[in-house]
Design a protein around this motif. Structure first.
Motif, mmCIF file in Angstrom:
data_model
loop_
_atom_site.group_PDB
_atom_site.id
_atom_site.type_symbol
_atom_site.label_atom_id
_atom_site.label_comp_id
_atom_site.label_asym_id
_atom_site.label_seq_id
_atom_site.Cartn_x
_atom_site.Cartn_y
_atom_site.Cartn_z
ATOM 1 N N ALA A 93 -66.975 -41.717 56.178
ATOM 2 C CA ALA A 93 -65.914 -42.475 55.854
ATOM 3 C C ALA A 93 -66.173 -43.988 55.457
ATOM 4 O O ALA A 93 -65.258 -44.838 55.179
ATOM 5 C CB ALA A 93 -64.830 -42.820 57.008
ATOM 6 N N LYS A 94 -67.390 -44.340 55.204
ATOM 7 C CA LYS A 94 -67.937 -45.578 54.742
ATOM 8 C C LYS A 94 -67.314 -46.644 55.889
ATOM 9 O O LYS A 94 -67.083 -47.904 55.256
ATOM 10 C CB LYS A 94 -67.454 -46.214 53.395
ATOM 11 C CG LYS A 94 -67.892 -44.763 52.307
ATOM 12 C CD LYS A 94 -69.377 -45.087 52.065
ATOM 13 C CE LYS A 94 -69.372 -44.059 50.735
ATOM 14 N NZ LYS A 94 -70.566 -43.009 51.175
ATOM 15 N N TRP A 95 -67.428 -46.564 57.207
ATOM 16 C CA TRP A 95 -67.055 -47.729 58.278
ATOM 17 C C TRP A 95 -68.303 -47.929 58.606
ATOM 18 O O TRP A 95 -69.167 -47.407 59.302
ATOM 19 C CB TRP A 95 -66.373 -46.913 59.435
ATOM 20 C CG TRP A 95 -64.915 -46.279 58.817
ATOM 21 C CD1 TRP A 95 -64.018 -46.915 57.605
ATOM 22 C CD2 TRP A 95 -64.025 -45.632 59.503
ATOM 23 N NE1 TRP A 95 -62.948 -46.432 57.405
ATOM 24 C CE2 TRP A 95 -62.825 -45.489 58.761
ATOM 25 C CE3 TRP A 95 -64.086 -44.820 60.527
ATOM 26 C CZ2 TRP A 95 -61.727 -44.712 58.960
ATOM 27 C CZ3 TRP A 95 -63.038 -43.934 61.008
ATOM 28 C CH2 TRP A 95 -61.766 -43.918 60.146
ATOM 29 N N ASP A 96 -68.622 -49.264 58.584
ATOM 30 C CA ASP A 96 -69.775 -50.090 59.049
ATOM 31 C C ASP A 96 -69.750 -50.047 60.699
ATOM 32 O O ASP A 96 -68.559 -50.250 61.039
ATOM 33 C CB ASP A 96 -69.955 -51.592 58.582
ATOM 34 C CG ASP A 96 -70.173 -51.314 56.953
ATOM 35 O OD1 ASP A 96 -70.813 -50.255 56.633
ATOM 36 O OD2 ASP A 96 -69.962 -52.142 56.362
ATOM 37 N N LYS A 97 -70.894 -50.359 61.164
ATOM 38 C CA LYS A 97 -70.967 -50.621 62.755
ATOM 39 C C LYS A 97 -70.684 -51.971 62.897
ATOM 40 O O LYS A 97 -70.888 -52.696 61.824
ATOM 41 C CB LYS A 97 -72.250 -50.000 63.312
ATOM 42 C CG LYS A 97 -73.223 -50.463 62.811
ATOM 43 C CD LYS A 97 -74.391 -49.853 63.399
ATOM 44 C CE LYS A 97 -75.899 -50.089 62.542
ATOM 45 N NZ LYS A 97 -76.977 -49.600 63.200
ATOM 46 N N ILE A 98 -70.202 -52.493 63.986
ATOM 47 C CA ILE A 98 -69.993 -54.077 64.218
ATOM 48 C C ILE A 98 -70.807 -54.415 65.588
ATOM 49 O O ILE A 98 -70.627 -55.512 65.627
ATOM 50 C CB ILE A 98 -68.504 -54.402 64.543
ATOM 51 C CG1 ILE A 98 -67.912 -53.576 65.753
ATOM 52 C CG2 ILE A 98 -67.741 -53.852 63.184
ATOM 53 C CD1 ILE A 98 -66.671 -54.253 66.166
#
Length: 182
Positions: free
Chosen positions: A130-135
């Motif tokens: 989903a192209k969600w980066d880790k934070i």
């Protein structure tokens, strides 16, 4: 003769209250602010300040509400058992109502824990599809506090499960624990 108190159940309720209230407070006050370099103009870095807060994620808001509800429920039942316990013999509909509310509270706490665990996993590892980066690599303290809140909440959930089972067992017993002993 006064009915005997169920000290085991009362103790479990106290510890469950402390666990769920602690998880609620740790997550509700969970916030971390950091500045990052977002661009460089010549040799001057341009920084932006970002904040990670629990209320930016609906799952964490639900977690706080669910655990706050569990803490409130246990607190109210403890107060009712202590203040009204001498006046009322908890049997029949009263005991069934407490058992039903215990189960509903446990289910709500479980749902809040599940939602927050899912979002914590997403924050830790991201989602490449989903192209969600880790934070969590950027907001370590925020994530560490969230993990502590989750662990304490899961302890509270396990205690709520035990309380629910004990409430159901009380319903099934012909001689309930609140009856006076001969």
């Amino acid at each position: 003769m006064e009915p005997k108190k169920d000290w085991v159940l009362l103790s479990l309720r106290v510890v469950a209250f402390l666990a769920t209230a602690s998880a609620t407070l740790v997550m509700a006050f969970n916030k971390q602010t950091k500045s990052f370099v977002v661009a460089t103009v010549g040799s001057t870095p341009i920084t932006a300040t970002f904040a990670a807060k629990f209320n930016q994620t609906p799952a964490f808001v639900f977690f706080v509400i669910a655990n706050g509800n569990a803490a409130l429920h246990n607190n109210l039942v403890m107060i009712a058992m202590e203040i009204l316990g001498t006046r009322y013999d908890y049997k029949g509909p009263r005991l069934a109502l407490i058992a039903i509310l215990d189960m509903m509270t446990m289910a709500l706490a479980s749902d809040g824990d599940g939602a927050a665990t899912f979002m914590s996993e997403l924050g830790k590892n991201g989602n490449s599809h989903a192209k969600w980066d880790k934070i969590c690599d950027k907001f370590e303290t925020y994530c560490d506090r969230g993990v502590v809140a989750l662990i304490v909440s899961f302890v509270g959930f396990i205690l709520l499960l035990i309380i629910s089972v004990m409430s159901i067992i009380k319903l099934l017993k012909p001689n309930r624990i609140n009856h006076a002993s001969p």
